[in-house]
Design a protein around this motif. Structure first.
Motif, PDB file in Angstrom:
ATOM      1  N   ALA A  93       0.812  -1.225   0.000  1.00  0.00           N
ATOM      2  CA  ALA A  93       0.000   0.000   0.000  1.00  0.00           C
ATOM      3  C   ALA A  93       0.839   1.267   0.000  1.00  0.00           C
ATOM      4  O   ALA A  93       0.318   2.354   0.242  1.00  0.00           O
ATOM      5  CB  ALA A  93      -0.927  -0.003   1.216  1.00  0.00           C
ATOM      6  N   ALA A  94       2.130   1.144  -0.269  1.00  0.00           N
ATOM      7  CA  ALA A  94       3.011   2.320  -0.247  1.00  0.00           C
ATOM      8  C   ALA A  94       3.035   2.987  -1.619  1.00  0.00           C
ATOM      9  O   ALA A  94       2.877   2.343  -2.653  1.00  0.00           O
ATOM     10  CB  ALA A  94       4.424   1.911   0.152  1.00  0.00           C
ATOM     11  N   GLY A  95       3.255   4.304  -1.618  1.00  0.00           N
ATOM     12  CA  GLY A  95       3.360   5.030  -2.876  1.00  0.00           C
ATOM     13  C   GLY A  95       3.410   6.522  -2.642  1.00  0.00           C
ATOM     14  O   GLY A  95       3.138   7.005  -1.539  1.00  0.00           O
ATOM     15  N   VAL A  96       3.799   7.256  -3.683  1.00  0.00           N
ATOM     16  CA  VAL A  96       3.855   8.719  -3.601  1.00  0.00           C
ATOM     17  C   VAL A  96       3.199   9.318  -4.840  1.00  0.00           C
ATOM     18  O   VAL A  96       3.244   8.734  -5.925  1.00  0.00           O
ATOM     19  CB  VAL A  96       5.300   9.252  -3.481  1.00  0.00           C
ATOM     20  N   LEU A  97       2.592  10.457  -4.660  1.00  0.00           N
ATOM     21  CA  LEU A  97       2.023  11.201  -5.786  1.00  0.00           C
ATOM     22  C   LEU A  97       3.060  12.167  -6.351  1.00  0.00           C
ATOM     23  O   LEU A  97       3.115  12.412  -7.557  1.00  0.00           O
ATOM     24  CB  LEU A  97       0.781  11.967  -5.327  1.00  0.00           C
ATOM     25  N   HIS A  98       3.896  12.693  -5.466  1.00  0.00           N
ATOM     26  CA  HIS A  98       4.963  13.599  -5.875  1.00  0.00           C
ATOM     27  C   HIS A  98       6.003  13.596  -4.762  1.00  0.00           C
ATOM     28  O   HIS A  98       5.832  12.927  -3.737  1.00  0.00           O
ATOM     29  CB  HIS A  98       4.419  15.020  -6.106  1.00  0.00           C
ATOM     30  N   THR A  99       7.079  14.307  -4.954  1.00  0.00           N
ATOM     31  CA  THR A  99       8.141  14.365  -3.951  1.00  0.00           C
ATOM     32  C   THR A  99       8.497  15.823  -3.670  1.00  0.00           C
ATOM     33  O   THR A  99       7.904  16.740  -4.236  1.00  0.00           O
ATOM     34  CB  THR A  99       9.402  13.632  -4.438  1.00  0.00           C
ATOM     35  N   ASN A 123       7.227   4.147  -6.600  1.00  0.00           N
ATOM     36  CA  ASN A 123       6.004   3.568  -7.160  1.00  0.00           C
ATOM     37  C   ASN A 123       6.223   2.379  -8.080  1.00  0.00           C
ATOM     38  O   ASN A 123       5.291   1.603  -8.309  1.00  0.00           O
ATOM     39  CB  ASN A 123       5.230   4.642  -7.939  1.00  0.00           C
ATOM     40  N   THR A 124       7.428   2.238  -8.616  1.00  0.00           N
ATOM     41  CA  THR A 124       7.659   1.173  -9.596  1.00  0.00           C
ATOM     42  C   THR A 124       8.811   0.257  -9.188  1.00  0.00           C
ATOM     43  O   THR A 124       8.644  -0.959  -9.090  1.00  0.00           O
ATOM     44  CB  THR A 124       7.945   1.774 -10.989  1.00  0.00           C
ATOM     45  N   ILE A 125       9.976   0.826  -8.951  1.00  0.00           N
ATOM     46  CA  ILE A 125      11.141  -0.002  -8.622  1.00  0.00           C
ATOM     47  C   ILE A 125      10.982  -0.652  -7.253  1.00  0.00           C
ATOM     48  O   ILE A 125      11.279  -1.846  -7.082  1.00  0.00           O
ATOM     49  CB  ILE A 125      12.431   0.838  -8.690  1.00  0.00           C
ATOM     50  N   GLY A 126      10.492   0.100  -6.277  1.00  0.00           N
ATOM     51  CA  GLY A 126      10.268  -0.472  -4.946  1.00  0.00           C
ATOM     52  C   GLY A 126       9.332  -1.669  -4.990  1.00  0.00           C
ATOM     53  O   GLY A 126       9.666  -2.748  -4.459  1.00  0.00           O
ATOM     54  N   PRO A 127       8.160  -1.552  -5.602  1.00  0.00           N
ATOM     55  CA  PRO A 127       7.281  -2.710  -5.716  1.00  0.00           C
ATOM     56  C   PRO A 127       7.901  -3.875  -6.484  1.00  0.00           C
ATOM     57  O   PRO A 127       7.610  -5.039  -6.196  1.00  0.00           O
ATOM     58  CB  PRO A 127       6.068  -2.147  -6.464  1.00  0.00           C
ATOM     59  N   ALA A 128       8.751  -3.586  -7.476  1.00  0.00           N
ATOM     60  CA  ALA A 128       9.433  -4.669  -8.195  1.00  0.00           C
ATOM     61  C   ALA A 128      10.297  -5.479  -7.233  1.00  0.00           C
ATOM     62  O   ALA A 128      10.330  -6.713  -7.281  1.00  0.00           O
ATOM     63  CB  ALA A 128      10.283  -4.092  -9.324  1.00  0.00           C
ATOM     64  N   LEU A 129      10.991  -4.775  -6.330  1.00  0.00           N
ATOM     65  CA  LEU A 129      11.807  -5.473  -5.332  1.00  0.00           C
ATOM     66  C   LEU A 129      10.934  -6.258  -4.359  1.00  0.00           C
ATOM     67  O   LEU A 129      11.303  -7.360  -3.928  1.00  0.00           O
ATOM     68  CB  LEU A 129      12.662  -4.464  -4.570  1.00  0.00           C
ATOM     69  N   VAL A 130       9.781  -5.698  -4.024  1.00  0.00           N
ATOM     70  CA  VAL A 130       8.853  -6.423  -3.152  1.00  0.00           C
ATOM     71  C   VAL A 130       8.399  -7.711  -3.832  1.00  0.00           C
ATOM     72  O   VAL A 130       8.337  -8.776  -3.203  1.00  0.00           O
ATOM     73  CB  VAL A 130       7.647  -5.531  -2.795  1.00  0.00           C
ATOM     74  N   LEU A 131       8.076  -7.641  -5.102  1.00  0.00           N
ATOM     75  CA  LEU A 131       7.712  -8.849  -5.840  1.00  0.00           C
ATOM     76  C   LEU A 131       8.843  -9.877  -5.787  1.00  0.00           C
ATOM     77  O   LEU A 131       8.618 -11.060  -5.490  1.00  0.00           O
ATOM     78  CB  LEU A 131       7.397  -8.504  -7.291  1.00  0.00           C
ATOM     79  N   ALA A 132      10.038  -9.438  -6.052  1.00  0.00           N
ATOM     80  CA  ALA A 132      11.175 -10.359  -6.111  1.00  0.00           C
ATOM     81  C   ALA A 132      11.421 -11.059  -4.780  1.00  0.00           C
ATOM     82  O   ALA A 132      11.736 -12.261  -4.745  1.00  0.00           O
ATOM     83  CB  ALA A 132      12.424  -9.602  -6.555  1.00  0.00           C
TER      84      ALA A 132
END
Length: 250
Positions: A93-99, A123-132
C-alpha cells in the motif's frame, strides 16, 4: 462462539464477519506501507478479522524496517519474515504522488530527472523489489498479493493528460504485476497477484489536490478492496481492478 461452533438458524457465525472468508481460518497477512492511511486501514481491518491469526505491518520504522529506496532493506525484511510465513495475504500500500522535488507535472515543460526518478523509485522499482523478495513468502495454496495502483495509471483511460511521473510510474507497476503473475502461476497456480485502484481516499497524499471534502475514509476503501480480493480467482491473476470489482483497461 468460535468459527467451528454450530450456530442457531439465522444466527451469524464468526466466518460471517471475516473480511476474507475465502481464506482458511488462521490465515496470516503482511501489509507493506502500513504507516499510510490506506495501509493502516488494511492492518486494522485484518486485525479485526477473527479468522486472521497474524497481521504484520511494515514501513520504514517498523521491526523489521522496510525502506523502498533501500534494496538491502527490502531483502532483509523478507528474509527476517520468512520463518513467520507462509502468508496468505500480502498487500503493498506504499506510494507517492509527488516528492519534495516538485508536484505532479501538468505540462511537459515541468518534467525533470530528479522528480521522475524519485517517483519511479517508490512507485515502480520499490514494488518490483517487493515482488522479487516477497513472492517466495506466499502460501503455496490460495494466496492473494495486491499492489495499490491508480486508475490514472491506465493508458487506455487517460483522457486528461498531465501528472506524467505518477501516471507512468503506476502504468509501470501494472506491467510488473501482470508479468510477475504469469511467472508465479507456473509454480503457484493458486496465487492471485493484482493491481488495485482504491478510488479517491481522504489522506495526506490526496488532500493537497482534492481538498478535505473530496474522497472517502480509508477504512471504506479498504473494506471494498478486501471484498474484491476475496472474490478473485486464480484465472484473474495479473488483472487491474477498481475497488468496486470493475476490471480496468491497461
Amino acid at each position: 462462539m468460535s468459527a467451528k461452533t454450530p450456530s442457531l438458524e439465522g444466527e451469524p457465525t464468526v466466518s460471517d464477519f471475516s473480511v476474507l472468508p475465502s481464506l482458511p481460518e488462521g490465515y496470516r497477512a503482511l501489509v507493506i506501507g502500513a504507516s499510510g492511511a490506506i495501509g493502516n486501514a488494511f492492518v486494522e481491518a485484518l486485525r479485526a478479522d477473527p479468522r486472521c491469526a497474524q497481521v504484520i505491518g511494515l514501513h520504514r520504522h517498523s521491526t523489521p524496517a522496510l525502506d523502498l529506496v533501500d534494496d538491502a532493506s527490502v531483502a532483509q525484511a523478507a528474509q527476517q519474515l520468512k520463518a513467520l510465513g507462509p502468508f496468505q495475504v500480502i498487500v503493498h500500500a506504499a506510494g507517492v504522488l509527488h516528492t519534495a522535488s516538485g508536484g505532479p507535472e501538468k505540462r511537459l515543460a515541468q518534467l525533470n530527472t530528479t522528480q521522475m526518478s524519485e517517483v519511479f523509485r517508490i512507485n515502480t522499482i520499490g514494488p518490483a523489489l517487493v515482488l522479487a523478495h516477497f513472492v517466495p513468502l506466499l502460501c503455496r495454496e490460495r494466496a492473494v498479493m495486491a499492489f495499490l495502483s491508480a486508475k490514472v495509471g491506465s493508458i487506455g483511460d487517460n483522457r486528461l493528460g498531465g501528472w506524467y511521473s505518477y501516471r507512468a510510474s503506476k502504468a509501470g507497476l501494472n506491467m510488473l504485476v501482470k508479468t510477475a503473475a504469469i511467472e508465479v502461476a507456473r509454480s503457484q497456480p493458486q496465487a492471485v497477484l493484482v493491481a488495485l485502484h482504491p478510488g479517491t481516499v481522504t489522506s495526506a497524499l490526496s488532500a493537497p489536490f482534492n481538498g478535505a471534502e473530496i474522497g472517502r475514509p480509508a477504512e471504506h476503501a479498504v473494506a471494498d478492496m478486501l471484498r474484491v480480493l476475496d472474490g478473485l480467482r486464480p484465472e484473474q491473476s495479473g488483472g487491474f481492478f477498481a475497488y468496486d470489482g470493475q476490471a480496468l483497461p491497461w
